[in-house]
Enzyme design. Sequence first.
Site, mmCIF file in Angstrom:
data_model
loop_
_atom_site.group_PDB
_atom_site.id
_atom_site.type_symbol
_atom_site.label_atom_id
_atom_site.label_comp_id
_atom_site.label_asym_id
_atom_site.label_seq_id
_atom_site.Cartn_x
_atom_site.Cartn_y
_atom_site.Cartn_z
ATOM 1 N N LYS A 139 77.530 37.342 83.847
ATOM 2 C CA LYS A 139 78.142 38.672 83.770
ATOM 3 C C LYS A 139 77.118 39.756 84.076
ATOM 4 O O LYS A 139 77.382 40.675 84.862
ATOM 5 C CB LYS A 139 78.743 38.904 82.384
ATOM 6 C CG LYS A 139 79.315 40.303 82.205
ATOM 7 C CD LYS A 139 79.536 40.608 80.732
ATOM 8 C CE LYS A 139 79.589 42.095 80.501
ATOM 9 N NZ LYS A 139 79.597 42.455 79.064
ATOM 10 N N ASP A 156 84.256 41.548 81.258
ATOM 11 C CA ASP A 156 83.881 41.822 79.869
ATOM 12 C C ASP A 156 85.116 41.616 78.985
ATOM 13 O O ASP A 156 86.152 41.137 79.442
ATOM 14 C CB ASP A 156 83.302 43.232 79.727
ATOM 15 C CG ASP A 156 84.374 44.317 79.789
ATOM 16 O OD1 ASP A 156 85.496 44.042 80.277
ATOM 17 O OD2 ASP A 156 84.103 45.446 79.350
#
Length: 217
Positions: free
Chosen positions: A121, A139
């Site tokens: 991420k 997220d």
Amino acid sequence: MRKQERAALILRRLEELYPETPIPLDHSDPFTLVVAVLLSAQCTDKKVNEVTPALFAAGPDPAAMAALPEATILGHIRQLGLARTKARHVKSLAQLLIERHGGVVPDSFEALEALPGVGHKTASVVMAQAFGVPAFPVDTHIHRLAQRWGLSSGESVTRTETDLKRLFPRESWNRLHLQIIFYGREHCTARGCDGTVCLLCRELFPNRRRPILTSKA
């Protein structure tokens, strides 16, 4: 409404709501961005932005950050969650940037993900926002909304990322992931909407009556 039609509608509505997509984490270059994203794990962007000015003043580049004692870095970020681990990662990251990359943040997923504290991420955020490479960082907001909007099963963050990349044009990814985050924070929040409350949920699923339970990222 089919999944692809929902995706097209979401893209139009979010473009209308968020024509500008400022990066939520304050930074001045790829190095300060990767550090800020690393620090944002299990922490709000607002809180990170409160501590990074002093941290970046003390360590504005990899060489300066690597020269700081770990205790000094910890002192700047102590109020963040997982502060001790993050302080260790920030120092190690700065050292490895000097040793392996000549003090420059690399512009590849593989090299970024090899750095301490940098997962997929974080690497995706840096690639998208620092280098303009199409990526779709997922997220908690994006993971939640993808489920509420029937775009992904929520089986895993990896599955959500794959599903969203298939549904949306590649050229939209870098803006869209921020637009979804903004919408998730302002309208389709974890507690404020259950899939039947916010404007987009109602437009996408006008006949939905039961709350949608979502799995966490």
